[in-house]
Scaffold this active site. Structure first.
Site, PDB file in Angstrom:
ATOM      1  N   TYR A 161       0.852  -1.188   0.000  1.00 50.15           N
ATOM      2  CA  TYR A 161       0.000   0.000   0.000  1.00 50.15           C
ATOM      3  C   TYR A 161       0.886   1.235   0.000  1.00 50.15           C
ATOM      4  O   TYR A 161       1.491   1.581   1.009  1.00 50.15           O
ATOM      5  CB  TYR A 161      -0.920  -0.041   1.214  1.00 50.15           C
ATOM      6  CG  TYR A 161      -1.881   1.111   1.356  1.00 50.15           C
ATOM      7  CD1 TYR A 161      -2.203   1.956   0.295  1.00 50.15           C
ATOM      8  CD2 TYR A 161      -2.495   1.345   2.572  1.00 50.15           C
ATOM      9  CE1 TYR A 161      -3.093   2.996   0.446  1.00 50.15           C
ATOM     10  CE2 TYR A 161      -3.401   2.380   2.739  1.00 50.15           C
ATOM     11  CZ  TYR A 161      -3.696   3.207   1.679  1.00 50.15           C
ATOM     12  OH  TYR A 161      -4.584   4.247   1.839  1.00 50.15           O
TER      13      TYR A 161
ATOM     14  N   LYS B  82      -1.630  -1.469  -3.988  1.00 49.52           N
ATOM     15  CA  LYS B  82      -2.639  -0.405  -3.914  1.00 49.52           C
ATOM     16  C   LYS B  82      -1.866   0.891  -3.977  1.00 49.52           C
ATOM     17  O   LYS B  82      -1.130   1.233  -3.050  1.00 49.52           O
ATOM     18  CB  LYS B  82      -3.431  -0.512  -2.596  1.00 49.52           C
ATOM     19  CG  LYS B  82      -4.442   0.612  -2.448  1.00 49.52           C
ATOM     20  CD  LYS B  82      -5.192   0.510  -1.127  1.00 49.52           C
ATOM     21  CE  LYS B  82      -6.160   1.664  -0.990  1.00 49.52           C
ATOM     22  NZ  LYS B  82      -6.898   1.597   0.286  1.00 49.52           N
TER      23      LYS B  82
END
Length: 169
Positions: free
Chosen positions: A138, A166
């Site tokens: 992330y 992400k």
């Protein structure tokens, strides 16, 4: 990037953590998770930044993962936000998430520390080596002060447990 097969596909909702009178409202949380699954989400992300993870204790995070796993009952994957800026703590959280049945992990770039790209590799590989679950990196540089460089993502993609990214840059 996804080597996680069917795990990371479709639209996955990052659920909030509802509170009532300063405590987690588990009834509201489970209702929210059930509603999302019934509405057709492809997965549930618990204790990401949307889930107020910086304000939760480790025990509270684990209780949310447990409640999500129970509520979902195998219908969609549960992705546990288990990241942090301390590698050993991130490993411990990841192990706890696996113990309660999370299907995958979301790991934020270590915040505040401003690691180098070599430091990011060391951090993510240590977590991926320690816990046998698919991991989604992330990258959210506006919150962590460090972006994951494309070359670093390419290097990390060689690890069998690091399966998705992400990117919120």
């Amino acid at each position: 990037m996804s080597k996680g097969g069917e795990l990371f596909k479709g639209s996955m909702v990052a659920v909030v953590t509802p509170f009532a009178e300063g405590k987690i409202d588990f009834g509201a949380f489970q209702s929210l998770v059930a509603w999302q699954v019934d509405a057709g989400t492809s997965g549930i992300v618990v204790t990401g930044t949307t889930g107020e993870v910086p304000t939760l204790s480790d025990d509270e995070a684990q209780a949310l993962w447990t409640a999500a796993v129970k509520t979902v009952d195998g219908r969609v994957p549960v992705i546990a936000g288990a990241g942090g800026n301390d590698t050993q703590h991130a490993i411990e959280l990841s192990r706890r998430a696996k113990e309660v049945g999370a299907d995958a992990l979301l790991h934020v770039t270590p915040y505040y520390n401003k690691p180098t790209q070599r430091g990011l590799i060391a951090h993510y590989e240590a977590v991926a080596d320690a816990v046998d679950l698919p991991i989604c990196l992330y990258s959210v540089p506006s919150r962590t002060a460090t972006a994951i460089a494309p070359e670093t993502v390419a290097h990390l993609n060689r690890h069998e447990n690091i399966v998705a990214l992400k990117e919120a840059g």
